[in-house]
Every structure is written in structure tokens, then in C-alpha cells.
Scaffold this active site. Sequence first.
Site, PDB file in Angstrom:
ATOM      1  N   SER A   1       2.136  -4.433  -7.450  1.00 49.07           N
ATOM      2  CA  SER A   1       0.985  -3.526  -7.384  1.00 49.07           C
ATOM      3  C   SER A   1      -0.207  -4.111  -8.143  1.00 49.07           C
ATOM      4  O   SER A   1      -0.708  -5.176  -7.781  1.00 49.07           O
ATOM      5  CB  SER A   1       1.387  -2.148  -7.912  1.00 49.07           C
ATOM      6  OG  SER A   1       0.361  -1.195  -7.655  1.00 49.07           O
TER       7      SER A   1
ATOM      8  N   HIS B   1       0.110   3.581  -2.718  1.00 48.96           N
ATOM      9  CA  HIS B   1       0.580   2.769  -1.591  1.00 48.96           C
ATOM     10  C   HIS B   1       1.044   3.643  -0.417  1.00 48.96           C
ATOM     11  O   HIS B   1       2.023   3.334   0.258  1.00 48.96           O
ATOM     12  CB  HIS B   1       1.693   1.817  -2.034  1.00 48.96           C
ATOM     13  CG  HIS B   1       1.285   0.932  -3.168  1.00 48.96           C
ATOM     14  ND1 HIS B   1       0.395  -0.109  -3.031  1.00 48.96           N
ATOM     15  CD2 HIS B   1       1.624   0.962  -4.492  1.00 48.96           C
ATOM     16  CE1 HIS B   1       0.216  -0.685  -4.209  1.00 48.96           C
ATOM     17  NE2 HIS B   1       0.939  -0.056  -5.111  1.00 48.96           N
TER      18      HIS B   1
END
Length: 442
Positions: free
Chosen positions: A214, A330
Site C-alpha cells: 500500500s 483499495h
Amino acid sequence: MRRVYLPLQTSIRGVRRRIQPPLPIKTLEETIDDRIKASTSLDAFGPMRNIRGKPASWLSDATTYADKNAAIFDPASELPYNPEDMEPVSRKQREEKLLRQKQKLSVKKRIGRISMSHIPIEEQVVILFPGQGSQHVGMGSKVVDHKPSMQLFERASEVLGYDLYELCKNGPKTKLDQTIYCQPAIFVSSLAAFEKLKDEENLEGRITDVAGFSVGEIAALVVAGVLRFDDALRLVKLRAEAMHECNQLVPSGMITIRISAASRLDDALNDAREAAVEAGERPLCEVANYLVQGVRVIGASNLCIDFLVKNADRYKIQVKQRIPVSGAFHTSLMEEAGQKLYFALKKEKFVTFEKPHLNVFSNYSGGLYKTKPTEMKKLLIKQVSEPVKWEQIQQGLFHRKKKVDGEEIYPTYIEVGPGKQLGAMLYLVSKKMHRRYRNYPC
């Protein structure tokens, strides 16, 4: 002497053409004699081989489409030519095909991966950076005695407008867990630890690959020379603020689940979304992270998360834990954040992208970054609202191994920053791989 022209004939379509002179008329006896000669000739179409023993040139273009089609699709049909005579032609075609494939493969390897074969495999180092969810109060306390690391915290405080080191060291945790503070804190703490690691150990010319989970992907781009620290920090700040705004749209979160062959994960997600629609809420329930085989992270609204927890047995899924984050990252909830990144990255002076000097893995594709700035920007933008393919990245890291004297040798994997979650996942992928893993905390 006068030149004689043949008369012109006009066809129906208006195309003018000359009348062909009549062919000489043969008698019936002459025609029969010609046919007998052709049928009794040992080689009616010319010699099968030339003087050098190679196939005659007419073999290359003598086969009709019908012959080829019958030879391929009709197993009972015979080849139109003697297989022994066609073997040199077929062999040449195979060799040319193999050569083309090798050329394509070499180009793909050259474009896709930076070769580090000059470094012995046992000396190679892979750097891993954690993402949001690994934060804890006390980050930065182990680099306080290292001046270059503390300079990163000082520079970050100037850009962000608050004392980042104080927040990392003393909290409070409720504030540190908020996206707008959490992402810059993890990013800077991880790079500060990396600065100290470089000085303590001789990593010069040994690092071959970098990957980050991430927000850790941006730290990986800094180490690979793609982004400068100041540019990357501005990008992280914008990313955190945009994702924080998206979090306000729907109360949401993320949970880790374990699935098996008997699990009905798709049915569970669909039914959870239907339950949200019936309750008048946004149907947000998606796979956000592919961690390892059989382990997924679901990003969903709080209502959908409660539905999955209550009906876990019904769908044969096992809910492991709720991740300490403030939203469903996400997932499609973050699409507006991706648009803000898109418009920011369109500005030439906002962030400058350089070609990587290390292999960098992308969360969006699961493969390696390309060298074009436009492609790198696309990967960063899509990463925000698409699932993290960490399982695929780990497979790429696993295949970095090499066989030496019949023994599999792996590079050294170092997780730099807070937590040991990435190491725990490496253990699930391969115990041999995990033996070469260690953590360098911040």
C-alpha cells in the site's frame, strides 16, 4: 514496317482490355501425346531436389490452402508431399519460429526486469516496506540516535505542518490511526529506519528488488530512485487526505478472512451487498487485499462487515481480525481519491519521475514497474481503488531463488519499518524463504 495493334474490347464494367490472340489449335492426337508424356514422366514438375540436395524451390509455394487444411484437420488425409522431402523445409520453419520466440523473450526480459545476475544470489538483498495497519505508538524511537534519519523527520514536519516525530513517539494512538496522520508516519518512519540500516550494514550494490505494501510502495519508489523524498512526501500527504475524505462518505473498515475450497466467498459478498441495499446503505463489500493463498482482506461498510461476521459459518469462511484502519481502502470507495491523484500527477512540477535503478513491484499489477513515467503514474493511481496483489508479489520474490550445487539459495529479505506482518506472510509462502528474512524496526 507498320506496327499492328490488336482491337480493343470493352467489358460490361467499362474496363478496356485487348483481345488475346488465339492459341494454336492442337489436334486430338497431339493432345493425347502430350498427356501421355506428362503422366509417364518421372518428375512432371521438375526435379524434387536441386544439385545441392536441397528441396526444389517450387515446394515452398506449391501446397494449396485445401491441402494444408486437410492435413491439419483431417487425420485420415495424407500429406500432399513426401515427408522426407518436406523435412528440411519444416525444420527451417521450426528454427525460425524458435529464433523469433527467443528474440521476443529477450526483449521482454530486458524491458521487464533489471538484470542483477552479476551479484551472487547469497549477497542479494530484497527490501520490504509495510503499509497502513502496522503503525504503533513509539515509531521512530530506535532511530533517534541517527542524524540522517532524524533529518527526515524534521523535513517531514516542515512539509506536513506538525511535529511528526512527536506524534509517532507519543501518540495518542487514536490520532495516529487516522489516515491523514498514519500514512505519512509509516512512510517517514520506514525510510528513517532504512537510512540507519544503510549506515549499519554494507548494502552498497547489494539491493536488487524493493516492494512495499500500500503506502509502502511509495517508500519503495524512493529507494529505487524513482521519486525524491520531498516529492514522495507531498504525494503521500495528498493521497492520505484524499483517502480520508472518501472514508467520510461511508462508515467502513477492513477485516482479514481465511477461505478454503469449500468457502462461498462470492456468495457472501453478494448477499452482504444485498443486505446493505435493503437497509438503504451503499453496497460496499469487496476484496481489498490478496495476502497469501487462502487469506483475503475484505474492505466493506460496517453493516456488511457485521453481516460477514454473523454469517461466517453459513458461507464457510473464517473471520480472523479487524484491521486498525479508518476505512475500506483499495475498494471502489476510493475512486474519488484516485481522481485527485490523477489531476495532481498531470501537473509536471508536482512530482518528477525518474527511471528506477532497482526492480520495483507494483501493488496493482503484482508485477514489476515499467520505466515510462506515464505507466508509473497509472499504477500509482489505480493502486488506490484496486486490490493489492501481495500474494502475486510474494510469488515473484519467491522465484528470485537460484539452485547452486543442487541446493536452493534465496536472497536476504529485510522488512524495514514498523511491524512484522510481511515476514509472517513470507513464512506462509515458504519456510525456506523465511529463514532468509529479518526485520529492521524503526
